[in-house]
Design an enzyme around this catalytic site. Structure first.
Site, PDB file in Angstrom:
ATOM      1  N   LYS A 148    -128.287  77.138 -69.592  1.00 56.65           N
ATOM      2  CA  LYS A 148    -128.267  76.583 -68.240  1.00 56.65           C
ATOM      3  C   LYS A 148    -127.357  75.362 -68.203  1.00 56.65           C
ATOM      4  O   LYS A 148    -127.540  74.427 -68.984  1.00 56.65           O
ATOM      5  CB  LYS A 148    -129.685  76.200 -67.804  1.00 56.65           C
ATOM      6  CG  LYS A 148    -129.763  75.494 -66.454  1.00 56.65           C
ATOM      7  CD  LYS A 148    -131.183  75.043 -66.148  1.00 56.65           C
ATOM      8  CE  LYS A 148    -131.243  74.172 -64.901  1.00 56.65           C
ATOM      9  NZ  LYS A 148    -132.615  73.657 -64.647  1.00 56.65           N
ATOM     10  N   ASP A 186    -128.240  68.071 -60.618  1.00 53.54           N
ATOM     11  CA  ASP A 186    -129.190  68.793 -59.779  1.00 53.54           C
ATOM     12  C   ASP A 186    -129.822  67.853 -58.761  1.00 53.54           C
ATOM     13  O   ASP A 186    -130.718  67.082 -59.080  1.00 53.54           O
ATOM     14  CB  ASP A 186    -130.279  69.443 -60.648  1.00 53.54           C
ATOM     15  CG  ASP A 186    -131.254  70.252 -59.811  1.00 53.54           C
ATOM     16  OD1 ASP A 186    -130.914  70.593 -58.663  1.00 53.54           O
ATOM     17  OD2 ASP A 186    -132.344  70.552 -60.321  1.00 53.54           O
ATOM     18  N   LYS A 243    -134.544  66.781 -53.951  1.00 57.63           N
ATOM     19  CA  LYS A 243    -135.466  66.032 -54.798  1.00 57.63           C
ATOM     20  C   LYS A 243    -135.659  64.623 -54.224  1.00 57.63           C
ATOM     21  O   LYS A 243    -134.765  64.097 -53.552  1.00 57.63           O
ATOM     22  CB  LYS A 243    -134.906  65.885 -56.221  1.00 57.63           C
ATOM     23  CG  LYS A 243    -134.786  67.146 -57.033  1.00 57.63           C
ATOM     24  CD  LYS A 243    -134.171  66.835 -58.395  1.00 57.63           C
ATOM     25  CE  LYS A 243    -133.967  68.077 -59.240  1.00 57.63           C
ATOM     26  NZ  LYS A 243    -135.237  68.654 -59.688  1.00 57.63           N
ATOM     27  N   ASP A 301    -129.338  68.203 -66.784  1.00 51.55           N
ATOM     28  CA  ASP A 301    -129.754  69.564 -66.467  1.00 51.55           C
ATOM     29  C   ASP A 301    -128.788  70.620 -66.989  1.00 51.55           C
ATOM     30  O   ASP A 301    -128.976  71.813 -66.743  1.00 51.55           O
ATOM     31  CB  ASP A 301    -129.942  69.715 -64.954  1.00 51.55           C
ATOM     32  CG  ASP A 301    -131.079  70.650 -64.595  1.00 51.55           C
ATOM     33  OD1 ASP A 301    -131.898  70.954 -65.475  1.00 51.55           O
ATOM     34  OD2 ASP A 301    -131.143  71.092 -63.436  1.00 51.55           O
ATOM     35  N   ASP A 348    -134.324  74.211 -55.196  1.00 55.12           N
ATOM     36  CA  ASP A 348    -134.463  73.392 -56.405  1.00 55.12           C
ATOM     37  C   ASP A 348    -134.936  74.221 -57.591  1.00 55.12           C
ATOM     38  O   ASP A 348    -135.074  73.704 -58.695  1.00 55.12           O
ATOM     39  CB  ASP A 348    -135.433  72.233 -56.151  1.00 55.12           C
ATOM     40  CG  ASP A 348    -135.355  71.155 -57.227  1.00 55.12           C
ATOM     41  OD1 ASP A 348    -134.291  71.073 -57.895  1.00 55.12           O
ATOM     42  OD2 ASP A 348    -136.323  70.416 -57.403  1.00 55.12           O
ATOM     43  N   GLU A 354    -133.080  76.413 -59.004  1.00 54.66           N
ATOM     44  CA  GLU A 354    -131.728  76.976 -59.090  1.00 54.66           C
ATOM     45  C   GLU A 354    -131.333  77.395 -60.495  1.00 54.66           C
ATOM     46  O   GLU A 354    -130.499  78.284 -60.673  1.00 54.66           O
ATOM     47  CB  GLU A 354    -130.709  75.963 -58.555  1.00 54.66           C
ATOM     48  CG  GLU A 354    -130.214  74.912 -59.531  1.00 54.66           C
ATOM     49  CD  GLU A 354    -131.304  74.004 -60.085  1.00 54.66           C
ATOM     50  OE1 GLU A 354    -131.178  73.578 -61.250  1.00 54.66           O
ATOM     51  OE2 GLU A 354    -132.286  73.717 -59.371  1.00 54.66           O
ATOM     52  N   ARG A 413    -132.849  79.057 -62.778  1.00 53.80           N
ATOM     53  CA  ARG A 413    -133.156  80.460 -63.082  1.00 53.80           C
ATOM     54  C   ARG A 413    -132.172  81.412 -62.402  1.00 53.80           C
ATOM     55  O   ARG A 413    -131.985  82.536 -62.856  1.00 53.80           O
ATOM     56  CB  ARG A 413    -134.600  80.759 -62.685  1.00 53.80           C
ATOM     57  CG  ARG A 413    -134.909  80.647 -61.214  1.00 53.80           C
ATOM     58  CD  ARG A 413    -136.394  80.523 -60.946  1.00 53.80           C
ATOM     59  NE  ARG A 413    -136.910  79.225 -61.369  1.00 53.80           N
ATOM     60  CZ  ARG A 413    -138.182  78.881 -61.319  1.00 53.80           C
ATOM     61  NH1 ARG A 413    -139.087  79.736 -60.843  1.00 53.80           N
ATOM     62  NH2 ARG A 413    -138.577  77.685 -61.715  1.00 53.80           N
TER      63      ARG A 413
END
Length: 505
Positions: A265, A270, A277, A288, A347, A349, A351
Protein backbone atom coordinates in the site's frame (compact mmCIF):
# COMPACT_ATOMS: atom_id res chain seq x y z
CA UNK A 1 15.85 11.85 -3.10
CA UNK A 2 16.85 9.16 -0.60
CA UNK A 3 20.41 9.22 0.71
CA UNK A 4 20.84 5.69 2.00
CA UNK A 5 23.11 5.31 5.01
CA UNK A 6 25.44 2.36 5.29
CA UNK A 7 27.35 1.38 8.40
CA UNK A 8 30.87 0.01 8.00
CA UNK A 9 31.02 -3.27 9.92
CA UNK A 10 33.98 -5.51 10.70
CA UNK A 11 34.89 -8.10 13.33
CA UNK A 12 37.82 -8.47 15.72
CA UNK A 13 38.85 -11.08 18.27
CA UNK A 14 40.79 -8.83 20.64
CA UNK A 15 39.43 -5.47 21.79
CA UNK A 16 42.89 -4.54 23.05
CA UNK A 17 44.13 -4.24 19.47
CA UNK A 18 41.33 -1.87 18.47
CA UNK A 19 41.30 1.88 18.60
CA UNK A 20 37.81 3.32 18.84
CA UNK A 21 35.89 6.25 20.19
CA UNK A 22 33.88 3.98 22.46
CA UNK A 23 34.03 0.40 23.72
CA UNK A 24 30.58 -0.96 24.57
CA UNK A 25 30.08 -3.80 27.04
CA UNK A 26 26.83 -5.37 28.21
CA UNK A 27 25.23 -5.17 31.63
CA UNK A 28 22.36 -7.52 32.43
CA UNK A 29 19.71 -7.59 35.14
CA UNK A 30 20.65 -10.66 37.14
CA UNK A 31 18.83 -12.29 40.03
CA UNK A 32 21.04 -10.45 42.54
CA UNK A 33 21.45 -7.14 40.75
CA UNK A 34 23.33 -5.80 37.72
CA UNK A 35 25.91 -8.10 36.12
CA UNK A 36 28.70 -7.13 33.76
CA UNK A 37 28.63 -9.48 30.75
CA UNK A 38 31.85 -8.62 28.98
CA UNK A 39 32.11 -11.55 26.59
CA UNK A 40 35.81 -12.43 26.25
CA UNK A 41 37.32 -9.13 27.43
CA UNK A 42 38.28 -9.92 31.01
CA UNK A 43 40.87 -7.66 32.62
CA UNK A 44 41.34 -6.43 36.18
CA UNK A 45 39.84 -3.03 35.47
CA UNK A 46 36.59 -4.53 34.26
CA UNK A 47 36.45 -6.90 37.22
CA UNK A 48 36.74 -3.93 39.56
CA UNK A 49 34.04 -2.13 37.62
CA UNK A 50 31.72 -5.12 37.88
CA UNK A 51 31.82 -4.86 41.67
CA UNK A 52 30.85 -1.18 41.53
CA UNK A 53 27.83 -1.32 39.20
CA UNK A 54 25.28 -0.95 41.98
CA UNK A 55 27.03 2.03 43.51
CA UNK A 56 27.18 3.67 40.08
CA UNK A 57 23.41 3.35 39.77
CA UNK A 58 23.68 1.01 36.77
CA UNK A 59 20.77 -1.43 36.52
CA UNK A 60 21.28 -3.27 33.24
CA UNK A 61 17.76 -2.39 32.06
CA UNK A 62 17.10 -2.39 28.33
CA UNK A 63 17.98 0.93 26.65
CA UNK A 64 20.15 2.04 29.59
CA UNK A 65 23.42 3.49 28.27
CA UNK A 66 26.04 4.88 30.68
CA UNK A 67 29.33 6.47 29.67
CA UNK A 68 32.50 6.18 31.78
CA UNK A 69 36.08 7.27 31.16
CA UNK A 70 38.10 4.90 29.00
CA UNK A 71 40.26 2.17 30.56
CA UNK A 72 43.99 2.14 29.83
CA UNK A 73 44.16 -1.48 28.69
CA UNK A 74 41.56 -0.79 25.99
CA UNK A 75 42.26 1.89 23.41
CA UNK A 76 38.89 3.62 23.60
CA UNK A 77 38.11 7.17 24.64
CA UNK A 78 34.95 6.11 26.46
CA UNK A 79 33.73 2.91 28.11
CA UNK A 80 30.00 2.42 27.57
CA UNK A 81 27.77 0.20 29.71
CA UNK A 82 24.74 -0.90 27.68
CA UNK A 83 21.75 -2.48 29.36
CA UNK A 84 20.72 -5.81 27.89
CA UNK A 85 17.73 -6.53 30.14
CA UNK A 86 17.03 -9.61 32.27
CA UNK A 87 19.61 -12.40 32.13
CA UNK A 88 19.52 -15.95 33.50
CA UNK A 89 22.58 -17.56 35.08
CA UNK A 90 24.20 -20.03 32.70
CA UNK A 91 22.13 -18.83 29.74
CA UNK A 92 23.31 -16.73 26.82
CA UNK A 93 21.27 -13.61 25.97
CA UNK A 94 18.90 -14.09 23.03
CA UNK A 95 19.89 -12.81 19.62
CA UNK A 96 17.11 -10.23 19.79
CA UNK A 97 18.39 -8.98 23.17
CA UNK A 98 21.82 -8.51 21.60
CA UNK A 99 20.30 -6.86 18.55
CA UNK A 100 18.29 -4.39 20.59
CA UNK A 101 21.10 -3.55 23.01
CA UNK A 102 23.58 -2.95 20.18
CA UNK A 103 21.06 -0.80 18.36
CA UNK A 104 20.26 1.21 21.46
CA UNK A 105 23.93 1.84 22.21
CA UNK A 106 24.77 2.93 18.66
CA UNK A 107 21.65 5.10 18.49
CA UNK A 108 22.63 6.90 21.70
CA UNK A 109 26.29 7.34 20.74
CA UNK A 110 25.71 9.88 17.98
CA UNK A 111 28.70 12.09 17.35
CA UNK A 112 31.12 9.18 17.71
CA UNK A 113 32.64 7.83 14.52
CA UNK A 114 33.91 4.35 15.46
CA UNK A 115 32.37 2.12 18.13
CA UNK A 116 33.59 -1.32 19.26
CA UNK A 117 30.95 -3.63 20.73
CA UNK A 118 32.14 -6.43 23.02
CA UNK A 119 28.96 -8.33 23.82
CA UNK A 120 28.66 -12.05 24.69
CA UNK A 121 28.48 -13.05 21.02
CA UNK A 122 30.56 -16.18 20.57
CA UNK A 123 28.66 -17.64 17.61
CA UNK A 124 28.31 -16.33 14.07
CA UNK A 125 24.56 -15.88 14.59
CA UNK A 126 25.05 -13.87 17.77
CA UNK A 127 27.76 -11.69 16.23
CA UNK A 128 25.53 -11.08 13.19
CA UNK A 129 22.68 -10.04 15.51
CA UNK A 130 24.97 -7.47 17.16
CA UNK A 131 26.01 -6.16 13.75
CA UNK A 132 22.43 -5.94 12.52
CA UNK A 133 21.30 -4.11 15.63
CA UNK A 134 24.14 -1.65 15.22
CA UNK A 135 23.23 -1.07 11.56
CA UNK A 136 19.61 -0.41 12.52
CA UNK A 137 20.62 1.91 15.36
CA UNK A 138 22.90 4.01 13.14
CA UNK A 139 20.04 6.04 11.70
CA UNK A 140 18.88 9.65 11.74
CA UNK A 141 16.61 11.51 9.35
CA UNK A 142 18.26 14.88 8.68
CA UNK A 143 17.41 15.68 5.06
CA UNK A 144 15.43 18.82 5.79
CA UNK A 145 17.53 20.23 8.64
CA UNK A 146 19.48 23.37 7.80
CA UNK A 147 22.10 22.88 10.52
CA UNK A 148 23.85 20.00 12.23
CA UNK A 149 22.16 19.52 15.59
CA UNK A 150 24.18 16.60 16.89
CA UNK A 151 22.55 14.15 14.50
CA UNK A 152 25.79 12.62 13.15
CA UNK A 153 25.39 8.85 13.42
CA UNK A 154 28.07 6.27 14.10
CA UNK A 155 29.72 5.35 10.80
CA UNK A 156 31.83 2.30 11.73
CA UNK A 157 31.37 -0.59 14.15
CA UNK A 158 33.72 -3.38 15.16
CA UNK A 159 32.06 -6.47 16.61
CA UNK A 160 34.36 -8.12 19.15
CA UNK A 161 33.72 -11.87 18.93
CA UNK A 162 35.58 -15.19 19.11
CA UNK A 163 33.90 -15.99 15.78
CA UNK A 164 35.98 -13.34 14.00
CA UNK A 165 38.02 -16.02 12.24
CA UNK A 166 35.01 -18.05 11.10
CA UNK A 167 34.53 -18.05 7.30
CA UNK A 168 30.77 -17.83 7.76
CA UNK A 169 31.00 -14.51 9.60
CA UNK A 170 31.90 -12.42 6.56
CA UNK A 171 28.66 -13.22 4.66
CA UNK A 172 26.67 -12.81 7.88
CA UNK A 173 28.07 -9.31 8.44
CA UNK A 174 27.41 -8.46 4.79
CA UNK A 175 23.80 -9.53 5.24
CA UNK A 176 23.56 -7.32 8.34
CA UNK A 177 24.90 -4.38 6.34
CA UNK A 178 22.36 -4.94 3.54
CA UNK A 179 19.49 -5.34 6.00
CA UNK A 180 20.50 -2.17 7.82
CA UNK A 181 20.70 -0.12 4.66
CA UNK A 182 17.37 -1.31 3.21
CA UNK A 183 15.50 -0.88 6.49
CA UNK A 184 16.95 2.61 6.82
CA UNK A 185 15.94 3.41 3.22
CA UNK A 186 12.40 2.32 4.15
CA UNK A 187 12.50 4.66 7.15
CA UNK A 188 13.68 7.50 4.92
CA UNK A 189 10.75 6.98 2.56
CA UNK A 190 8.25 6.91 5.42
CA UNK A 191 9.77 10.03 6.98
CA UNK A 192 9.69 12.02 3.73
CA UNK A 193 7.13 14.85 3.92
CA UNK A 194 4.20 14.54 1.49
CA UNK A 195 5.31 17.82 -0.11
CA UNK A 196 8.30 15.86 -1.42
CA UNK A 197 7.09 12.28 -1.68
CA UNK A 198 4.05 11.67 -3.88
CA UNK A 199 3.32 8.96 -6.47
CA UNK A 200 5.51 10.37 -9.23
CA UNK A 201 8.52 11.05 -6.99
CA UNK A 202 8.07 7.73 -5.18
CA UNK A 203 8.29 5.95 -8.54
CA UNK A 204 11.39 7.97 -9.42
CA UNK A 205 12.99 7.15 -6.07
CA UNK A 206 12.30 3.45 -6.58
CA UNK A 207 14.23 3.66 -9.84
CA UNK A 208 17.14 5.38 -8.07
CA UNK A 209 17.27 2.81 -5.27
CA UNK A 210 17.20 -0.07 -7.76
CA UNK A 211 20.05 1.29 -9.84
CA UNK A 212 22.96 -1.17 -10.21
CA UNK A 213 20.85 -4.10 -8.99
CA UNK A 214 19.58 -6.94 -11.25
CA UNK A 215 15.97 -5.78 -11.20
CA UNK A 216 13.51 -4.42 -13.77
CA UNK A 217 11.10 -1.57 -13.06
CA UNK A 218 7.91 -0.75 -14.95
CA UNK A 219 5.92 2.38 -14.08
CA UNK A 220 2.27 2.72 -15.10
CA UNK A 221 1.09 6.35 -15.16
CA UNK A 222 -2.48 7.59 -14.77
CA UNK A 223 -3.31 7.19 -18.47
CA UNK A 224 -2.04 3.60 -18.59
CA UNK A 225 -3.85 2.79 -15.34
CA UNK A 226 -7.15 4.08 -16.73
CA UNK A 227 -6.68 2.28 -20.04
CA UNK A 228 -5.86 -1.06 -18.37
CA UNK A 229 -8.72 -0.90 -15.87
CA UNK A 230 -7.02 -0.19 -12.55
CA UNK A 231 -10.16 1.39 -11.09
CA UNK A 232 -8.99 1.33 -7.49
CA UNK A 233 -5.87 3.41 -8.09
CA UNK A 234 -7.61 5.74 -10.52
CA UNK A 235 -10.59 6.24 -8.19
CA UNK A 236 -8.54 6.95 -5.07
CA UNK A 237 -6.05 9.15 -6.89
CA UNK A 238 -8.39 11.32 -8.93
CA UNK A 239 -9.07 13.75 -6.08
CA UNK A 240 -5.42 14.84 -6.08
CA UNK A 241 -3.48 17.06 -8.46
CA UNK A 242 -0.73 14.42 -8.16
CA UNK A 243 -1.93 11.40 -10.17
CA UNK A 244 -1.44 7.77 -9.12
CA UNK A 245 1.21 5.31 -10.21
CA UNK A 246 1.66 1.55 -10.17
CA UNK A 247 5.28 0.47 -9.97
CA UNK A 248 6.17 -3.12 -10.79
CA UNK A 249 9.63 -4.25 -9.65
CA UNK A 250 10.91 -7.63 -10.83
CA UNK A 251 13.84 -9.73 -9.65
CA UNK A 252 14.18 -12.87 -11.77
CA UNK A 253 17.37 -14.87 -11.12
CA UNK A 254 18.04 -17.76 -13.46
CA UNK A 255 18.12 -20.38 -10.67
CA UNK A 256 14.75 -19.47 -9.17
CA UNK A 257 12.42 -22.37 -8.36
CA UNK A 258 9.74 -20.33 -6.57
CA UNK A 259 7.78 -17.20 -7.56
CA UNK A 260 6.83 -14.78 -4.79
CA UNK A 261 4.64 -11.71 -5.24
CA UNK A 262 4.61 -8.77 -2.80
CA UNK A 263 1.97 -6.02 -2.86
CA UNK A 264 2.41 -2.79 -0.89
CA UNK A 265 0.00 0.00 0.00
CA UNK A 266 1.45 3.34 -1.08
CA UNK A 267 -0.91 6.14 -0.05
CA UNK A 268 1.63 8.96 0.06
CA UNK A 269 -0.80 11.12 2.03
CA UNK A 270 -4.23 10.20 3.34
CA UNK A 271 -6.60 13.05 4.10
CA UNK A 272 -9.52 10.62 4.11
CA UNK A 273 -10.83 12.08 0.86
CA UNK A 274 -14.37 13.43 1.04
CA UNK A 275 -14.83 11.28 4.17
CA UNK A 276 -12.38 13.73 5.69
CA UNK A 277 -10.28 12.75 8.70
CA UNK A 278 -10.18 15.08 11.72
CA UNK A 279 -7.12 17.34 11.76
CA UNK A 280 -5.30 15.29 14.40
CA UNK A 281 -5.92 12.14 12.37
CA UNK A 282 -3.89 13.51 9.47
CA UNK A 283 -0.69 14.43 11.28
CA UNK A 284 0.95 11.02 10.77
CA UNK A 285 -0.59 10.20 7.40
CA UNK A 286 2.66 10.63 5.52
CA UNK A 287 3.33 7.09 6.78
CA UNK A 288 0.43 5.55 4.86
CA UNK A 289 2.81 4.45 2.12
CA UNK A 290 4.93 2.29 4.43
CA UNK A 291 3.72 -0.97 2.88
CA UNK A 292 4.99 0.05 -0.56
CA UNK A 293 8.31 1.16 0.92
CA UNK A 294 8.61 -2.19 2.70
CA UNK A 295 7.98 -4.42 -0.32
CA UNK A 296 10.31 -2.32 -2.49
CA UNK A 297 13.23 -2.51 -0.09
CA UNK A 298 12.62 -6.14 0.83
CA UNK A 299 12.89 -7.02 -2.86
CA UNK A 300 16.05 -4.93 -3.24
CA UNK A 301 17.60 -6.68 -0.22
CA UNK A 302 16.69 -10.09 -1.66
CA UNK A 303 18.23 -9.10 -4.99
CA UNK A 304 21.45 -7.83 -3.40
CA UNK A 305 21.71 -11.00 -1.32
CA UNK A 306 21.37 -12.98 -4.55
CA UNK A 307 18.67 -15.32 -3.24
CA UNK A 308 17.51 -17.81 -5.90
CA UNK A 309 13.83 -16.82 -5.76
CA UNK A 310 11.80 -14.82 -8.27
CA UNK A 311 10.16 -11.86 -6.53
CA UNK A 312 7.83 -9.27 -8.00
CA UNK A 313 6.81 -6.23 -5.94
CA UNK A 314 3.77 -4.13 -6.80
CA UNK A 315 3.80 -0.59 -5.37
CA UNK A 316 0.24 0.80 -5.35
CA UNK A 317 0.81 4.57 -5.17
CA UNK A 318 -1.84 7.27 -4.80
CA UNK A 319 -2.61 10.40 -2.81
CA UNK A 320 -6.08 10.49 -1.20
CA UNK A 321 -7.36 14.08 -1.29
CA UNK A 322 -10.73 15.88 -1.30
CA UNK A 323 -11.60 17.99 -4.34
CA UNK A 324 -14.26 18.49 -6.97
CA UNK A 325 -12.76 15.54 -8.81
CA UNK A 326 -12.59 13.19 -5.83
CA UNK A 327 -14.55 9.96 -5.64
CA UNK A 328 -17.73 10.13 -3.58
CA UNK A 329 -19.40 7.82 -1.10
CA UNK A 330 -21.79 5.62 -3.14
CA UNK A 331 -19.55 5.69 -6.23
CA UNK A 332 -18.86 2.31 -7.85
CA UNK A 333 -15.45 1.45 -9.28
CA UNK A 334 -14.23 -1.48 -11.31
CA UNK A 335 -11.06 -3.11 -9.98
CA UNK A 336 -8.42 -4.61 -12.29
CA UNK A 337 -9.84 -7.92 -13.46
CA UNK A 338 -13.47 -6.81 -13.44
CA UNK A 339 -14.89 -6.95 -9.91
CA UNK A 340 -16.92 -3.93 -8.86
CA UNK A 341 -16.79 -2.16 -5.49
CA UNK A 342 -19.21 0.31 -3.95
CA UNK A 343 -17.34 3.01 -2.03
CA UNK A 344 -19.14 3.62 1.24
CA UNK A 345 -16.27 5.50 2.87
CA UNK A 346 -13.49 7.22 0.94
CA UNK A 347 -11.21 6.87 3.97
CA UNK A 348 -11.18 3.09 3.43
CA UNK A 349 -9.04 3.74 0.36
CA UNK A 350 -6.01 1.56 1.01
CA UNK A 351 -7.92 -1.63 0.34
CA UNK A 352 -9.05 -0.21 -3.01
CA UNK A 353 -5.54 0.37 -4.37
CA UNK A 354 -4.42 -2.92 -2.85
CA UNK A 355 -7.26 -4.70 -4.66
CA UNK A 356 -5.78 -3.58 -7.98
CA UNK A 357 -2.33 -4.76 -6.92
CA UNK A 358 -3.53 -8.14 -5.65
CA UNK A 359 -5.52 -8.79 -8.81
CA UNK A 360 -2.61 -7.81 -11.06
CA UNK A 361 -0.14 -9.89 -9.04
CA UNK A 362 -2.50 -12.89 -9.12
CA UNK A 363 -2.65 -12.74 -12.91
CA UNK A 364 1.01 -13.79 -13.00
CA UNK A 365 0.25 -16.91 -10.94
CA UNK A 366 2.86 -16.67 -8.17
CA UNK A 367 3.46 -19.56 -5.80
CA UNK A 368 2.72 -17.27 -2.85
CA UNK A 369 1.33 -13.77 -2.45
CA UNK A 370 1.97 -11.44 0.50
CA UNK A 371 0.60 -7.95 0.91
CA UNK A 372 1.80 -5.32 3.40
CA UNK A 373 -0.21 -2.28 4.43
CA UNK A 374 -0.83 0.31 7.10
CA UNK A 375 -4.42 -0.70 6.59
CA UNK A 376 -6.58 -0.19 9.67
CA UNK A 377 -6.75 1.69 12.94
CA UNK A 378 -8.38 -1.48 14.24
CA UNK A 379 -4.95 -3.14 14.13
CA UNK A 380 -3.76 -0.78 16.85
CA UNK A 381 -6.91 -1.34 18.88
CA UNK A 382 -6.31 -5.10 18.76
CA UNK A 383 -2.53 -5.35 19.06
CA UNK A 384 -1.14 -1.96 20.05
CA UNK A 385 1.62 0.04 18.42
CA UNK A 386 4.45 -2.52 18.40
CA UNK A 387 2.84 -5.80 17.31
CA UNK A 388 1.82 -6.27 13.68
CA UNK A 389 -0.91 -8.63 12.51
CA UNK A 390 -0.63 -11.42 9.96
CA UNK A 391 -3.71 -13.05 8.45
CA UNK A 392 -4.40 -15.37 5.55
CA UNK A 393 -3.94 -19.00 4.60
CA UNK A 394 -2.61 -21.07 7.47
CA UNK A 395 0.54 -22.14 5.63
CA UNK A 396 1.74 -18.71 4.52
CA UNK A 397 0.52 -17.03 7.71
CA UNK A 398 2.43 -19.45 9.93
CA UNK A 399 5.54 -19.24 7.74
CA UNK A 400 5.48 -15.44 7.99
CA UNK A 401 5.14 -15.68 11.77
CA UNK A 402 8.11 -18.05 11.95
CA UNK A 403 10.19 -15.74 9.76
CA UNK A 404 9.26 -12.75 11.90
CA UNK A 405 10.30 -14.60 15.05
CA UNK A 406 13.66 -15.38 13.50
CA UNK A 407 14.11 -11.82 12.31
CA UNK A 408 13.20 -10.34 15.70
CA UNK A 409 10.00 -8.60 14.59
CA UNK A 410 6.72 -8.86 16.48
CA UNK A 411 3.84 -10.35 14.45
CA UNK A 412 0.75 -12.09 15.71
CA UNK A 413 -1.56 -14.40 13.70
CA UNK A 414 -5.21 -13.33 13.54
CA UNK A 415 -8.28 -15.20 12.21
CA UNK A 416 -10.55 -14.44 9.25
CA UNK A 417 -14.03 -15.33 10.56
CA UNK A 418 -16.36 -16.27 7.72
CA UNK A 419 -19.36 -14.64 9.42
CA UNK A 420 -17.80 -11.24 8.65
CA UNK A 421 -17.91 -11.72 4.87
CA UNK A 422 -21.66 -11.00 4.42
CA UNK A 423 -21.17 -7.56 5.95
CA UNK A 424 -19.25 -6.60 2.79
CA UNK A 425 -22.22 -7.32 0.53
CA UNK A 426 -23.44 -4.37 -1.55
CA UNK A 427 -26.87 -3.69 -3.06
CA UNK A 428 -25.36 -2.25 -6.25
CA UNK A 429 -21.90 -3.83 -6.74
CA UNK A 430 -20.03 -7.08 -6.18
CA UNK A 431 -19.00 -5.89 -2.72
CA UNK A 432 -18.62 -2.76 -0.59
CA UNK A 433 -15.40 -1.32 0.79
CA UNK A 434 -16.77 -1.24 4.34
CA UNK A 435 -18.28 -3.97 6.50
CA UNK A 436 -18.75 -4.94 10.13
CA UNK A 437 -17.42 -2.26 12.49
CA UNK A 438 -16.22 -4.65 15.18
CA UNK A 439 -13.20 -6.66 14.04
CA UNK A 440 -12.49 -4.05 11.37
CA UNK A 441 -8.94 -5.32 10.81
CA UNK A 442 -10.31 -8.77 10.03
CA UNK A 443 -13.05 -7.45 7.75
CA UNK A 444 -10.48 -5.43 5.79
CA UNK A 445 -8.38 -8.54 5.28
CA UNK A 446 -11.44 -10.48 4.12
CA UNK A 447 -12.06 -7.71 1.58
CA UNK A 448 -8.51 -8.10 0.25
CA UNK A 449 -8.92 -11.87 0.02
CA UNK A 450 -11.65 -11.32 -2.58
CA UNK A 451 -8.98 -10.15 -5.04
CA UNK A 452 -6.52 -12.98 -4.54
CA UNK A 453 -6.71 -15.09 -7.69
CA UNK A 454 -6.73 -18.80 -8.39
CA UNK A 455 -4.40 -21.17 -10.19
CA UNK A 456 -5.96 -24.38 -11.50
CA UNK A 457 -9.07 -23.75 -9.42
CA UNK A 458 -7.21 -23.20 -6.13
CA UNK A 459 -6.63 -19.90 -4.36
CA UNK A 460 -3.07 -18.64 -4.49
CA UNK A 461 -1.48 -19.07 -1.02
CA UNK A 462 -1.70 -15.62 0.54
CA UNK A 463 -1.01 -13.62 3.68
CA UNK A 464 -1.87 -10.06 4.66
CA UNK A 465 0.37 -8.03 7.00
CA UNK A 466 -1.29 -5.08 8.75
CA UNK A 467 1.49 -2.85 10.10
CA UNK A 468 -0.61 0.26 10.82
CA UNK A 469 0.79 0.95 14.30
CA UNK A 470 4.30 -0.57 14.19
CA UNK A 471 5.24 1.19 10.93
CA UNK A 472 5.38 4.59 12.63
CA UNK A 473 6.69 5.16 16.14
CA UNK A 474 4.91 8.16 17.65
CA UNK A 475 6.62 7.63 21.02
CA UNK A 476 10.24 7.81 22.13
CA UNK A 477 13.01 5.83 20.42
CA UNK A 478 13.78 2.41 21.89
CA UNK A 479 16.28 -0.32 21.10
CA UNK A 480 17.21 -0.02 17.44
CA UNK A 481 13.86 1.67 16.66
CA UNK A 482 13.90 5.43 16.00
CA UNK A 483 11.06 7.89 16.32
CA UNK A 484 8.69 8.01 13.30
CA UNK A 485 9.42 5.55 10.44
CA UNK A 486 10.54 2.14 11.72
CA UNK A 487 11.02 0.02 8.58
CA UNK A 488 9.10 -2.86 10.18
CA UNK A 489 8.42 -5.95 8.03
CA UNK A 490 11.46 -5.63 5.71
CA UNK A 491 13.42 -8.10 7.83
CA UNK A 492 10.46 -10.46 8.07
CA UNK A 493 9.99 -10.59 4.29
CA UNK A 494 13.69 -11.21 3.69
CA UNK A 495 13.71 -13.98 6.31
CA UNK A 496 10.56 -15.46 4.73
CA UNK A 497 12.26 -15.52 1.32
CA UNK A 498 15.33 -17.19 2.83
CA UNK A 499 13.11 -19.82 4.43
CA UNK A 500 11.32 -20.48 1.13
CA UNK A 501 14.66 -20.95 -0.62
CA UNK A 502 15.83 -23.33 2.12
CA UNK A 503 12.66 -25.44 1.82
CA UNK A 504 12.92 -25.53 -1.98
CA UNK A 505 16.38 -27.04 -1.67
Amino acid sequence: MIKTTELKINAAKDARKLRSNALVVAVGQGANGPELIDGTLGGKSLQALAASLGMLGVTGAADEVRRLPGIDEFHADVLVLAGIGPVTAGMQPSEESLRRAAGSAVRQLRGMEHVAIAFPAASVAAAAAVAEGAALGAYAYTEHRTANTGQDVVTAVSVVTPAAGDKALGPALERARIIGRTVNATRDLVNQPPSHLYPETFARTAQELARNLPVKLTVLDEEKLAKDGYGGLVGVGKGSSRPPRLVKVEYSPARAKVKLALVGKGITFDSGGLSLKPATGMTTMKCDMAGAAVVLNALLAIAELGLPIKVTAWLCLAENMPSGHAQRPSDVMTIFGGKTVEVLNTDAEGRLVMADGLAAASAEEPDALIDVATLTGAQMVALGSRVSAVMGDDGVRDAVKAAADRAGELFWPMPLPEELRPSLDSQVADLANMGEKFGGMLTAAIFLREFVGEVNGRKIPWAHLDIAGPAFNEGSPYGYTPKEGTGVAVRTLVAYAEDVVARAG
